[in-house]
Design a protein around this motif. Structure first.
Motif, PDB file in Angstrom:
ATOM      1  N   SER A   1     -58.031 -29.085  26.681  1.00 10.81           N
ATOM      2  CA  SER A   1     -57.055 -28.268  25.953  1.00 10.81           C
ATOM      3  C   SER A   1     -55.693 -28.915  26.138  1.00 10.81           C
ATOM      4  O   SER A   1     -55.475 -29.646  27.106  1.00 10.81           O
ATOM      5  N   PHE A   2     -54.774 -28.650  25.218  1.00 12.54           N
ATOM      6  CA  PHE A   2     -53.432 -29.209  25.365  1.00 12.54           C
ATOM      7  C   PHE A   2     -52.402 -28.272  24.756  1.00 12.54           C
ATOM      8  O   PHE A   2     -52.725 -27.416  23.929  1.00 12.54           O
ATOM      9  N   THR A   3     -51.161 -28.425  25.204  1.00 11.13           N
ATOM     10  CA  THR A   3     -50.012 -27.784  24.571  1.00 11.13           C
ATOM     11  C   THR A   3     -49.009 -28.878  24.260  1.00 11.13           C
ATOM     12  O   THR A   3     -48.988 -29.929  24.913  1.00 11.13           O
ATOM     13  N   VAL A   4     -48.191 -28.652  23.265  1.00 13.83           N
ATOM     14  CA  VAL A   4     -47.180 -29.631  22.878  1.00 13.83           C
ATOM     15  C   VAL A   4     -45.913 -28.887  22.475  1.00 13.83           C
ATOM     16  O   VAL A   4     -45.950 -27.970  21.669  1.00 13.83           O
ATOM     17  N   ALA A   5     -44.796 -29.272  23.105  1.00 11.89           N
ATOM     18  CA  ALA A   5     -43.508 -28.655  22.803  1.00 11.89           C
ATOM     19  C   ALA A   5     -42.664 -29.538  21.887  1.00 11.89           C
ATOM     20  O   ALA A   5     -41.681 -29.084  21.329  1.00 11.89           O
ATOM     21  N   GLY A   6     -43.053 -30.795  21.740  1.00 11.36           N
ATOM     22  CA  GLY A   6     -42.301 -31.720  20.896  1.00 11.36           C
ATOM     23  C   GLY A   6     -42.484 -31.422  19.431  1.00 11.36           C
ATOM     24  O   GLY A   6     -43.600 -31.152  18.979  1.00 11.36           O
ATOM     25  N   ASP A   7     -41.382 -31.476  18.678  1.00 10.24           N
ATOM     26  CA  ASP A   7     -41.505 -31.177  17.248  1.00 10.24           C
ATOM     27  C   ASP A   7     -41.314 -32.407  16.370  1.00 10.24           C
ATOM     28  O   ASP A   7     -41.157 -32.299  15.167  1.00 10.24           O
TER      29      ASP A   7
END
Length: 131
Positions: free
Chosen positions: A28-34
């Motif tokens: 699983s992953f999360t990403v805050a970069g837009d």
């Protein structure tokens, strides 16, 4: 197709068999970069190896995910390189792939922030040719 000075047999017996090693990685992953600068690297391998891979990326977050398969990205930062394939995975959607000649997969999500990151699931089965 194989070429031989003798007769070519229907089962291509003149071909040297190739040997591969196969792995499977799921996470699983999360990403805050837009954008590309803030992209998360969800997979990286040795740039000197040619790999063949299949898998999927599923969007379980609140923003569409932009996924880039890249060749020649910086091995630490994940920036730069040549984008081999790019796709956008919609909210609740999934993307399946079969691809070769890349070394990095990076993901970003327009609108994502540290307090409200995008999220996904990732699974890849890479195959490396043994020499």
């Amino acid at each position: 197709m194989c070429q031989s000075s003798g007769n070519i047999v229907g089962n291509f017996s003149c071909c040297e068999p190739k040997k591969y090693v196969q792995d499977k990685v799921c996470n699983s992953f999360t990403v805050a970069g837009d954008d590309v600068v803030g992209a998360e690297i969800i997979y990286a391998t040795n740039a000197n190896e040619v790999i063949f891979a299949s898998g999927f990326i599923k969007n379980i977050g609140n923003f569409p995910l932009t996924v880039q398969f890249v060749k020649g990205a910086d091995p630490v930062a994940g920036t730069g390189g040549t984008v081999v394939r790019q796709t956008v995975v919609p909210i609740g959607g999934a993307f399946t792939f079969t691809i070769s000649r890349f070394d990095t997969i990076r993901v970003f999500a327009t609108g994502a922030t540290d307090t409200l990151p995008a999220a996904g699931e990732f699974c890849i089965t890479p195959r490396y040719e043994l020499s």
